[in-house]
Motif scaffolding. Structure first.
Motif, mmCIF file in Angstrom:
data_model
loop_
_atom_site.group_PDB
_atom_site.id
_atom_site.type_symbol
_atom_site.label_atom_id
_atom_site.label_comp_id
_atom_site.label_asym_id
_atom_site.label_seq_id
_atom_site.Cartn_x
_atom_site.Cartn_y
_atom_site.Cartn_z
ATOM 1 N N ILE A 198 10.029 -0.729 -0.617
ATOM 2 C CA ILE A 198 9.621 -0.586 -2.011
ATOM 3 C C ILE A 198 10.184 0.730 -2.533
ATOM 4 C CG2 ILE A 198 7.459 0.542 -1.357
ATOM 5 C CD1 ILE A 198 6.141 -0.658 -3.812
ATOM 6 N N VAL A 199 10.525 0.755 -3.832
ATOM 7 C CA VAL A 199 10.979 1.992 -4.468
ATOM 8 C C VAL A 199 9.740 2.748 -4.951
ATOM 9 C CG1 VAL A 199 12.311 3.001 -6.350
ATOM 10 C CG2 VAL A 199 13.164 0.966 -5.167
ATOM 11 N N LEU A 200 9.546 3.942 -4.446
ATOM 12 C CA LEU A 200 8.363 4.733 -4.773
ATOM 13 C C LEU A 200 8.578 5.493 -6.085
ATOM 14 C CD1 LEU A 200 7.635 6.236 -1.238
ATOM 15 C CD2 LEU A 200 6.455 4.307 -2.320
ATOM 16 N N SER A 201 7.509 5.615 -6.846
ATOM 17 C CA SER A 201 7.524 6.430 -8.063
ATOM 18 C C SER A 201 6.888 7.771 -7.725
ATOM 19 C CB SER A 201 6.733 5.727 -9.173
ATOM 20 O OG SER A 201 6.651 6.541 -10.321
ATOM 21 N N VAL A 202 7.663 8.847 -7.837
ATOM 22 C CA VAL A 202 7.179 10.165 -7.419
ATOM 23 C C VAL A 202 7.564 11.208 -8.466
ATOM 24 C CG1 VAL A 202 7.367 9.577 -4.977
ATOM 25 C CG2 VAL A 202 9.281 10.717 -6.112
ATOM 26 N N PRO A 203 6.871 12.356 -8.497
ATOM 27 C CA PRO A 203 7.252 13.444 -9.412
ATOM 28 C C PRO A 203 8.633 13.991 -9.083
ATOM 29 C CG PRO A 203 5.031 13.776 -8.539
ATOM 30 C CD PRO A 203 5.639 12.660 -7.758
ATOM 31 N N GLU A 204 9.203 14.715 -10.038
ATOM 32 C CA GLU A 204 10.563 15.215 -9.891
ATOM 33 C C GLU A 204 10.716 16.153 -8.700
ATOM 34 O OE1 GLU A 204 13.885 17.722 -12.538
ATOM 35 O OE2 GLU A 204 11.966 17.114 -13.418
ATOM 36 N N GLU A 205 9.654 16.921 -8.397
ATOM 37 C CA GLU A 205 9.778 17.905 -7.313
ATOM 38 C C GLU A 205 9.648 17.297 -5.921
ATOM 39 O OE1 GLU A 205 5.345 17.986 -8.474
ATOM 40 O OE2 GLU A 205 7.285 17.892 -9.520
ATOM 41 N N VAL A 259 0.827 -1.225 0.000
ATOM 42 C CA VAL A 259 0.000 0.000 0.000
ATOM 43 C C VAL A 259 0.854 1.266 0.000
ATOM 44 C CG1 VAL A 259 -1.938 -1.143 1.136
ATOM 45 C CG2 VAL A 259 -0.193 0.016 2.523
ATOM 46 N N ALA A 260 2.178 1.119 0.012
ATOM 47 C CA ALA A 260 3.063 2.279 0.149
ATOM 48 C C ALA A 260 2.909 3.273 -1.002
ATOM 49 C CB ALA A 260 4.520 1.823 0.255
ATOM 50 N N GLN A 261 2.828 2.785 -2.245
ATOM 51 C CA GLN A 261 2.710 3.699 -3.388
ATOM 52 C C GLN A 261 1.395 4.465 -3.351
ATOM 53 O OE1 GLN A 261 5.158 4.291 -6.044
ATOM 54 N NE2 GLN A 261 3.751 6.034 -6.049
ATOM 55 N N GLU A 262 0.325 3.773 -2.990
ATOM 56 C CA GLU A 262 -0.988 4.429 -2.904
ATOM 57 C C GLU A 262 -0.985 5.530 -1.852
ATOM 58 O OE1 GLU A 262 -5.646 3.335 -1.807
ATOM 59 O OE2 GLU A 262 -4.150 1.735 -1.998
ATOM 60 N N VAL A 263 -0.389 5.234 -0.700
ATOM 61 C CA VAL A 263 -0.317 6.237 0.373
ATOM 62 C C VAL A 263 0.577 7.399 -0.051
ATOM 63 C CG1 VAL A 263 0.409 6.670 2.755
ATOM 64 C CG2 VAL A 263 -0.781 4.537 2.180
ATOM 65 N N ALA A 264 1.695 7.091 -0.705
ATOM 66 C CA ALA A 264 2.589 8.151 -1.176
ATOM 67 C C ALA A 264 1.873 9.060 -2.168
ATOM 68 C CB ALA A 264 3.833 7.535 -1.819
#
Length: 260
Positions: free
Chosen positions: A232-239, A210-215
């Motif tokens: 887990i490696v999160l996928s996030v925007p550049e900023e 659930v980490a990506q959903e929460v992020a």
């Protein structure tokens, strides 16, 4: 690709209403809904954040880490009322070469006095300002399991300029092994709390699935810094900046170096 300034200016031109003589924008558009106002506010924040980044040299991530080390090495000197410290003495305590220390501190410009060294109080202030810890930063924690509970019980964050102001969990009312003074809120209260308290940093201690959903939810609400304990490696925007803490990887690293 257009710059942030161009995109911001373009959006302003596209959204600007046609005004009659003597008429204000507020009379044409009416009050801005709270959700739109918040989104616009985050856009303006990111715009000025980009301008701030472009107004100073980009400091490498490893240098930022060493600045944190230097700040902790300076703290006992301040407590003992030691006014100056040489680059050689500070480098030795920090475990780096004097040339590396001087290179790192050169990001502040010309600093220190030849023959005397660095003013301890001034150097501490400059590093704290650069790291953004000269004032308390509100932080929230997501996921109050065993690890989350341990982090909430740790009082050392406040000495470093951070304050965990609240925790969130999918089941906030369930009994826990340890009593804590901080409130634990349900996840559906997350967005309103972040907006109300201007939170920009979060600690993530939830299961990997659930980490990506929460992020994603945190980022939508305006959080731009995440300390991630989930494996887990999160996928996030550049900023958005993510620091990962994976205890298994750290143990593997130690295991390599202690082999016969």
């Amino acid at each position: 690709m257009r710059s942030v300034e161009h995109r911001f200016a373009a959006s302003r031109r596209e959204s600007k209403p046609q005004l009659a003589p003597g008429q204000s924008e507020l009379e044409v558009t009416g009050p801005v809904p709270a959700s739109q106002s918040y989104c616009a506010g985050r856009g303006v924040y990111l715009f000025f954040r980009e301008l701030k980044k472009n107004s100073r040299p980009e400091i490498p991530r490893k240098t930022i880490y060493r600045l944190s080390v230097y700040l902790r090495c300076l703290a006992p000197l301040k407590e003992k009322n030691i006014r100056t410290v040489s680059s050689e003495a500070l480098a030795k305590v920090a475990g780096v070469k004097p040339t590396q220390l001087r290179k790192d501190l050169a990001y502040f410009g010309t600093f220190g006095t030849r023959g005397l060294g660095y003013d301890v109080t001034e150097l501490s202030r400059k590093i704290a300002d650069e790291l953004g810890t000269s004032r308390f930063q509100p932080v929230i924690l997501i996921g109050v399991g065993n690890l989350g509970l341990a982090l909430l019980s740790y009082r050392g964050f406040e000495k470093e300029g951070f304050e965990i102001v609240a925790a969130f969990d999918i089941d906030p009312a369930r009994p826990r092994d340890k009593k804590i003074s901080l409130p634990i809120f349900a996840m559906d209260e997350l967005a309103a709390f972040i907006r109300q308290h201007g939170v920009r940093m979060a600690i993530l201690t939830v299961p990997a699935e659930v980490a990506q959903e929460v992020a994603n939810s945190l980022i939508q609400c305006g959080v731009v810094g995440i300390l991630n304990f989930s494996p887990i490696v999160l996928s996030v925007p550049e900023e958005v900046m993510v620091n990962n803490v994976n205890l298994a990887i750290e143990l593997e690293n130690l295991s390599y170096f202690i082999q016969d």
